[in-house]
Design a protein around this motif. Structure first.
Motif, PDB file in Angstrom:
ATOM      1  N   ARG A  63      18.548  19.884  -9.417  1.00  0.00           N
ATOM      2  CA  ARG A  63      17.904  21.053 -10.022  1.00  0.00           C
ATOM      3  C   ARG A  63      16.470  21.105  -9.509  1.00  0.00           C
ATOM      4  O   ARG A  63      15.734  20.115  -9.619  1.00  0.00           O
ATOM      5  N   VAL A  64      16.085  22.222  -8.926  1.00  0.00           N
ATOM      6  CA  VAL A  64      14.739  22.342  -8.355  1.00  0.00           C
ATOM      7  C   VAL A  64      13.673  22.073  -9.408  1.00  0.00           C
ATOM      8  O   VAL A  64      12.617  21.484  -9.123  1.00  0.00           O
ATOM      9  N   ALA A  65      13.939  22.458 -10.653  1.00  0.00           N
ATOM     10  CA  ALA A  65      12.964  22.232 -11.733  1.00  0.00           C
ATOM     11  C   ALA A  65      12.646  20.755 -11.922  1.00  0.00           C
ATOM     12  O   ALA A  65      11.570  20.399 -12.434  1.00  0.00           O
ATOM     13  N   ASP A  66      13.573  19.860 -11.487  1.00  0.00           N
ATOM     14  CA  ASP A  66      13.345  18.417 -11.624  1.00  0.00           C
ATOM     15  C   ASP A  66      12.629  17.836 -10.404  1.00  0.00           C
ATOM     16  O   ASP A  66      12.307  16.638 -10.384  1.00  0.00           O
ATOM     17  N   CYS A  67      12.385  18.662  -9.376  1.00  0.00           N
ATOM     18  CA  CYS A  67      11.851  18.144  -8.111  1.00  0.00           C
ATOM     19  C   CYS A  67      10.635  18.953  -7.656  1.00  0.00           C
ATOM     20  O   CYS A  67      10.495  19.266  -6.460  1.00  0.00           O
ATOM     21  N   VAL A  68       9.780  19.326  -8.572  1.00  0.00           N
ATOM     22  CA  VAL A  68       8.617  20.144  -8.207  1.00  0.00           C
ATOM     23  C   VAL A  68       7.582  19.352  -7.433  1.00  0.00           C
ATOM     24  O   VAL A  68       6.720  19.925  -6.775  1.00  0.00           O
ATOM     25  N   GLN A  69       7.658  18.029  -7.513  1.00  0.00           N
ATOM     26  CA  GLN A  69       6.729  17.173  -6.761  1.00  0.00           C
ATOM     27  C   GLN A  69       7.513  16.097  -6.032  1.00  0.00           C
ATOM     28  O   GLN A  69       8.594  15.679  -6.472  1.00  0.00           O
ATOM     29  N   GLY A  90      23.039  18.127 -15.585  1.00  0.00           N
ATOM     30  CA  GLY A  90      22.042  18.233 -16.643  1.00  0.00           C
ATOM     31  C   GLY A  90      20.632  17.966 -16.131  1.00  0.00           C
ATOM     32  O   GLY A  90      20.426  17.567 -14.973  1.00  0.00           O
ATOM     33  N   ALA A  91      19.644  18.170 -16.990  1.00  0.00           N
ATOM     34  CA  ALA A  91      18.245  17.934 -16.627  1.00  0.00           C
ATOM     35  C   ALA A  91      18.051  16.475 -16.242  1.00  0.00           C
ATOM     36  O   ALA A  91      18.580  15.566 -16.886  1.00  0.00           O
ATOM     37  N   GLY A  92      17.310  16.259 -15.148  1.00  0.00           N
ATOM     38  CA  GLY A  92      17.012  14.909 -14.685  1.00  0.00           C
ATOM     39  C   GLY A  92      18.163  14.234 -13.972  1.00  0.00           C
ATOM     40  O   GLY A  92      18.074  13.046 -13.652  1.00  0.00           O
ATOM     41  N   GLU A  93      19.216  14.981 -13.682  1.00  0.00           N
ATOM     42  CA  GLU A  93      20.394  14.392 -13.034  1.00  0.00           C
ATOM     43  C   GLU A  93      20.524  14.871 -11.589  1.00  0.00           C
ATOM     44  O   GLU A  93      20.037  15.940 -11.219  1.00  0.00           O
ATOM     45  N   VAL A 110      20.174  21.307  -2.478  1.00  0.00           N
ATOM     46  CA  VAL A 110      20.699  20.032  -1.992  1.00  0.00           C
ATOM     47  C   VAL A 110      19.595  19.362  -1.187  1.00  0.00           C
ATOM     48  O   VAL A 110      18.908  20.016  -0.386  1.00  0.00           O
ATOM     49  N   VAL A 111      19.407  18.085  -1.420  1.00  0.00           N
ATOM     50  CA  VAL A 111      18.462  17.293  -0.638  1.00  0.00           C
ATOM     51  C   VAL A 111      19.268  16.403   0.288  1.00  0.00           C
ATOM     52  O   VAL A 111      20.145  15.659  -0.174  1.00  0.00           O
ATOM     53  N   ARG A 129       9.240  17.641  -1.801  1.00  0.00           N
ATOM     54  CA  ARG A 129       9.372  18.772  -2.704  1.00  0.00           C
ATOM     55  C   ARG A 129      10.565  19.626  -2.238  1.00  0.00           C
ATOM     56  O   ARG A 129      10.779  19.801  -1.041  1.00  0.00           O
ATOM     57  N   VAL A 130      11.330  20.175  -3.160  1.00  0.00           N
ATOM     58  CA  VAL A 130      12.590  20.829  -2.832  1.00  0.00           C
ATOM     59  C   VAL A 130      12.510  22.335  -3.102  1.00  0.00           C
ATOM     60  O   VAL A 130      12.259  22.744  -4.238  1.00  0.00           O
TER      61      VAL A 130
END
Length: 414
Positions: A63-69, A90-93, A110-111, A129-130
């Motif tokens: 989730r991009v929201a979990d990878c802002v930095q 889920g969040a943080g997964e 996807v990273v 950052r994603v």
């Protein structure tokens, strides 16, 4: 005797193609066996390709929201190989994912694995950052449901077969193959293998035209019947034409169509149907004949007849200019013109001709064109050495550095 007026290629080709109505009927063939065939019906997709969003890389769905930095630490909660479906993220997964696997609900990027660092079996650090949508192939980005992906009249290529298979088509509806009878006339002709080179009688020549004409017809999707060399006798010629017309769509011959030539082909075709003798303003390839041979059963219509000049390069070039588009039109191909490339001449052609010339050339390492030294219509070596022709307008000279119109044999003979 008054010489007939020369007919330009641009005048002759539309007249010829007006006779080339697509052959009736449709054949269903395996997609595996359809290379080079011509589609008889449009192909429309009943599904999306890809059917759902999927990963274009091996890596981790996040989730991009979990990878802002850079340096985000995520829990790896599932593994999704291609061919399986994951569970919502889920969040943080993060989900370990592989190329082609569906994107799980909740993930929006996807990273790739090179931008990640496994901290322990159940955690991964995202080193960059994603951006949203990274490495995701969207559903329908190749083909959308209901889209026309291939059109009637298309010649099928390996890529188009793959595209048809990607939307689930095991069979394709194609035009029938033109049935072509090929024969030669002339008592001077000898087949390779029948007479050794050192035993050739005076005036005899090997029949080379038959070999390249057969090969070119087959490349165009024709079923070819090789009727061999017909004896130079009126009755034998008439019988060969009758027999060929009864089971074929086109009869193709080479030689014997020049004005004033003593040959049984012209009067035989005229006796059995119609014949037009054209003098074309092209070089090589001036003489050309088109006609029709009536079938014994008149209700079944007539068989097309084409007569090419006898000189090998004339026959070769005239086939490409006139027979090729005609045969393709019989199969319903709508676009028969060949692409041309503007290239630089690295040769001198100071002798302008009143006819449109097709000069055999070869591309060189400098990106320009070299000219074969001997442009005679009997020198088949020029077509082997060359990889195309320069389409040179009538009355045109060429100097080194001039831009010329090049037609590639690779495309012309495909």
């Amino acid at each position: 005797m008054t010489r007939p007026a020369l007919l330009s290629l641009d005048e002759a080709l539309p007249q010829l193609l007006a006779h080339a109505q697509p052959l009736p009927g449709v054949q269903s063939v395996s997609t595996f066996e359809a290379d080079g065939r011509v589609l008889a019906q449009d192909v429309t997709s009943a599904l999306q390709v890809p059917p759902q969003d999927n990963s274009s890389m091996d890596g981790y769905a996040v989730r991009v929201a979990d990878c802002v930095q850079a340096g985000a630490l995520l829990r790896v909660t599932q593994r999704i190989p291609a061919g399986s479906h994951g569970t919502p993220l889920g969040a943080g997964e993060a989900a370990r994912i592989f190329t082609g696997a569906p994107i799980p609900e909740g993930a929006d990027a996807v990273v790739m694995q090179e931008d990640c660092e496994a901290v322990e079996p159940s955690q991964v650090k995202v080193l960059k950052r994603v951006p949203i949508g990274q490495w995701i192939r969207r559903s329908g980005e190749d083909v959308t449901r209901g889209a026309k992906v291939l059109a009637a009249g298309d010649r099928l290529t390996p890529a188009s077969l793959g595209l048809a298979a990607s939307i689930g088509l095991a069979q394709l509806q194609v035009a029938p193959r033109p049935r072509v009878a090929l024969f030669s006339t002339g008592d001077e002709l000898v087949m390779p293998g029948d007479v050794a080179p050192d035993a050739m009688p005076p005036g005899a020549i090997y029949n080379s035209n038959r070999f390249f004409l057969r090969a070119m017809l087959q490349r165009l999707g024709c079923d070819v019947t090789d009727l061999g060399i017909v004896p130079d006798q009126r009755e034998a010629t008439l019988q060969a034409l009758r027999d060929a017309a009864s089971h074929h769509d086109l009869i193709l011959t080479s030689g014997g169509v020049s004005v004033g030539e003593e040959d049984h082909i012209k009067p035989a075709v005229q006796a059995l149907g119609t014949l037009n003798l054209w003098q074309l303003a092209i070089k090589p390839g001036k003489p050309f004949a088109y006609g029709q041979v009536n079938r014994t059963d008149r209700a079944s219509g007539a068989c097309h007849f084409m007569g090419l000049p006898g000189n090998p390069v004339s026959s070769f070039v005239t086939f490409l200019l006139l027979v090729r588009p005609f045969v393709l039109a019989l199969q319903g191909v709508r676009q028969t013109e060949i692409a041309r490339t503007e290239l630089t001449a690295h040769f001198d052609w100071p002798r302008a001709d009143k006819r449109r010339e097709f000069l055999r050339v070869r591309r060189n390492a400098r990106g320009g064109l070299d000219l074969f030294a001997n442009q005679s219509s009997g020198v088949l070596t020029s077509a082997v050495w060359g990889d195309g022709v320069v389409d040179n307008p009538a009355g045109q000279t060429i100097a080194p550095g001039d831009t010329v119109s090049f037609i590639s044999f690779t495309e012309w003979l495909a």
